[in-house]
Design a protein around this motif. Sequence first.
Motif, PDB file in Angstrom:
ATOM      1  N   TRP A 170       0.845  -1.194   0.000  1.00 25.29           N
ATOM      2  CA  TRP A 170       0.000   0.000   0.000  1.00 25.29           C
ATOM      3  C   TRP A 170       0.875   1.236   0.000  1.00 25.29           C
ATOM      4  O   TRP A 170       2.027   1.207   0.392  1.00 25.29           O
ATOM      5  CB  TRP A 170      -0.992  -0.003   1.148  1.00 25.29           C
ATOM      6  CG  TRP A 170      -0.449   0.388   2.483  1.00 25.29           C
ATOM      7  CD1 TRP A 170      -0.234   1.653   2.944  1.00 25.29           C
ATOM      8  CD2 TRP A 170      -0.067  -0.475   3.546  1.00 25.29           C
ATOM      9  NE1 TRP A 170       0.258   1.632   4.219  1.00 25.29           N
ATOM     10  CE2 TRP A 170       0.370   0.328   4.618  1.00 25.29           C
ATOM     11  CE3 TRP A 170      -0.056  -1.851   3.703  1.00 25.29           C
ATOM     12  CZ2 TRP A 170       0.811  -0.202   5.816  1.00 25.29           C
ATOM     13  CZ3 TRP A 170       0.382  -2.372   4.889  1.00 25.29           C
ATOM     14  CH2 TRP A 170       0.805  -1.554   5.927  1.00 25.29           C
ATOM     15  N   ARG A 171       0.272   2.331  -0.449  1.00 25.24           N
ATOM     16  CA  ARG A 171       0.930   3.636  -0.419  1.00 25.24           C
ATOM     17  C   ARG A 171       0.048   4.575   0.372  1.00 25.24           C
ATOM     18  O   ARG A 171      -1.170   4.513   0.288  1.00 25.24           O
ATOM     19  CB  ARG A 171       1.091   4.209  -1.832  1.00 25.24           C
ATOM     20  CG  ARG A 171       2.124   3.540  -2.646  1.00 25.24           C
ATOM     21  CD  ARG A 171       2.376   4.216  -3.972  1.00 25.24           C
ATOM     22  NE  ARG A 171       1.258   5.035  -4.431  1.00 25.24           N
ATOM     23  CZ  ARG A 171       1.323   5.833  -5.467  1.00 25.24           C
ATOM     24  NH1 ARG A 171       2.411   5.926  -6.162  1.00 25.24           N
ATOM     25  NH2 ARG A 171       0.278   6.537  -5.837  1.00 25.24           N
ATOM     26  N   ASN A 227      -7.686  11.427  -2.376  1.00 23.83           N
ATOM     27  CA  ASN A 227      -7.087  11.133  -3.675  1.00 23.83           C
ATOM     28  C   ASN A 227      -7.528  12.053  -4.799  1.00 23.83           C
ATOM     29  O   ASN A 227      -6.879  12.100  -5.839  1.00 23.83           O
ATOM     30  CB  ASN A 227      -7.377   9.689  -4.082  1.00 23.83           C
ATOM     31  CG  ASN A 227      -6.520   8.694  -3.337  1.00 23.83           C
ATOM     32  OD1 ASN A 227      -5.398   8.984  -2.970  1.00 23.83           O
ATOM     33  ND2 ASN A 227      -7.072   7.523  -3.096  1.00 23.83           N
ATOM     34  N   ASN A 286      -4.232  10.151  -6.402  1.00 19.43           N
ATOM     35  CA  ASN A 286      -4.240   8.707  -6.130  1.00 19.43           C
ATOM     36  C   ASN A 286      -2.966   8.223  -5.448  1.00 19.43           C
ATOM     37  O   ASN A 286      -2.379   7.219  -5.832  1.00 19.43           O
ATOM     38  CB  ASN A 286      -4.505   7.909  -7.407  1.00 19.43           C
ATOM     39  CG  ASN A 286      -5.915   8.077  -7.887  1.00 19.43           C
ATOM     40  OD1 ASN A 286      -6.834   8.272  -7.095  1.00 19.43           O
ATOM     41  ND2 ASN A 286      -6.104   8.011  -9.182  1.00 19.43           N
ATOM     42  N   ARG A 287      -2.576   8.914  -4.406  1.00 17.48           N
ATOM     43  CA  ARG A 287      -1.411   8.518  -3.621  1.00 17.48           C
ATOM     44  C   ARG A 287      -1.755   7.475  -2.566  1.00 17.48           C
ATOM     45  O   ARG A 287      -0.869   6.858  -2.002  1.00 17.48           O
ATOM     46  CB  ARG A 287      -0.802   9.727  -2.921  1.00 17.48           C
ATOM     47  CG  ARG A 287      -0.011  10.600  -3.818  1.00 17.48           C
ATOM     48  CD  ARG A 287       0.655  11.667  -2.999  1.00 17.48           C
ATOM     49  NE  ARG A 287       1.756  12.268  -3.731  1.00 17.48           N
ATOM     50  CZ  ARG A 287       2.522  13.193  -3.232  1.00 17.48           C
ATOM     51  NH1 ARG A 287       2.318  13.624  -2.008  1.00 17.48           N
ATOM     52  NH2 ARG A 287       3.493  13.701  -3.948  1.00 17.48           N
ATOM     53  N   THR A 328      -3.261   4.118  -1.979  1.00 14.92           N
ATOM     54  CA  THR A 328      -3.694   2.918  -2.690  1.00 14.92           C
ATOM     55  C   THR A 328      -3.324   1.675  -1.896  1.00 14.92           C
ATOM     56  O   THR A 328      -2.477   1.711  -1.009  1.00 14.92           O
ATOM     57  CB  THR A 328      -3.014   2.819  -4.074  1.00 14.92           C
ATOM     58  OG1 THR A 328      -1.599   2.692  -3.891  1.00 14.92           O
ATOM     59  CG2 THR A 328      -3.308   4.025  -4.934  1.00 14.92           C
ATOM     60  N   TYR A 339      -2.472  -2.320  -3.198  1.00 12.56           N
ATOM     61  CA  TYR A 339      -2.257  -3.100  -4.423  1.00 12.56           C
ATOM     62  C   TYR A 339      -2.543  -2.250  -5.659  1.00 12.56           C
ATOM     63  O   TYR A 339      -3.145  -2.709  -6.618  1.00 12.56           O
ATOM     64  CB  TYR A 339      -3.089  -4.382  -4.432  1.00 12.56           C
ATOM     65  CG  TYR A 339      -2.627  -5.392  -3.424  1.00 12.56           C
ATOM     66  CD1 TYR A 339      -1.417  -6.046  -3.572  1.00 12.56           C
ATOM     67  CD2 TYR A 339      -3.394  -5.677  -2.306  1.00 12.56           C
ATOM     68  CE1 TYR A 339      -0.985  -6.966  -2.632  1.00 12.56           C
ATOM     69  CE2 TYR A 339      -2.962  -6.597  -1.364  1.00 12.56           C
ATOM     70  CZ  TYR A 339      -1.760  -7.238  -1.539  1.00 12.56           C
ATOM     71  OH  TYR A 339      -1.333  -8.136  -0.608  1.00 12.56           O
ATOM     72  N   TYR A 340      -2.146  -1.001  -5.605  1.00 11.41           N
ATOM     73  CA  TYR A 340      -2.256  -0.032  -6.706  1.00 11.41           C
ATOM     74  C   TYR A 340      -3.700   0.317  -7.065  1.00 11.41           C
ATOM     75  O   TYR A 340      -3.962   0.888  -8.108  1.00 11.41           O
ATOM     76  CB  TYR A 340      -1.482  -0.521  -7.940  1.00 11.41           C
ATOM     77  CG  TYR A 340      -0.091  -0.926  -7.582  1.00 11.41           C
ATOM     78  CD1 TYR A 340       0.861   0.032  -7.262  1.00 11.41           C
ATOM     79  CD2 TYR A 340       0.274  -2.267  -7.506  1.00 11.41           C
ATOM     80  CE1 TYR A 340       2.149  -0.339  -6.899  1.00 11.41           C
ATOM     81  CE2 TYR A 340       1.557  -2.638  -7.142  1.00 11.41           C
ATOM     82  CZ  TYR A 340       2.485  -1.673  -6.841  1.00 11.41           C
ATOM     83  OH  TYR A 340       3.760  -2.038  -6.474  1.00 11.41           O
TER      84      TYR A 340
END
Length: 152
Positions: free
Chosen positions: A4-5, A58, A122-123, A125, A127-128
């Motif tokens: 995750w991010r 996001n 979209n920072r 996330t 699993y993208y």
Amino acid sequence: MIIWRGWGALGVIFVLIGAAVFIGIGTAIGSDLLITLWLGLGLLVGGAAAAVLGWYMNVTRPAQKTEEWVTERTTQLQQVVQAGQFQVAPGIAPPSSIAEAQSQADQLVATEREQMHKSLRNRHTIYYVPMQWIGAVGAIIGIVLVVVGLIG
């Protein structure tokens, strides 16, 4: 391994907490026949909360930050243009007039704005997958379970 991010993991956590809380409420009330309904309500509430927070973090907030940055950058470039010291990049011929410098500065800000907006969006996330979409999927599954719980 979970990838995750930012705060992207909150999307899953909100959905799971919503499900756990509403299942707890359902079992406390003693309605074992409607456990699917309670699970669906929990997923719906948790998913909606994750989707709203994800949308804010996001989409909405990056747009606000981008506009703030554009305002500051435009002011900064205006000062350089008015001083007659504007040059797009080293090695490129300086503009021949203030109007040309202003045009080049506006074009530079537009290019930088697009890059800034892409980098901020979209920072958060997991699993993208952006957090708002994880919440939306949880809410949709919740709606399906609510309908199944009401029918069954």
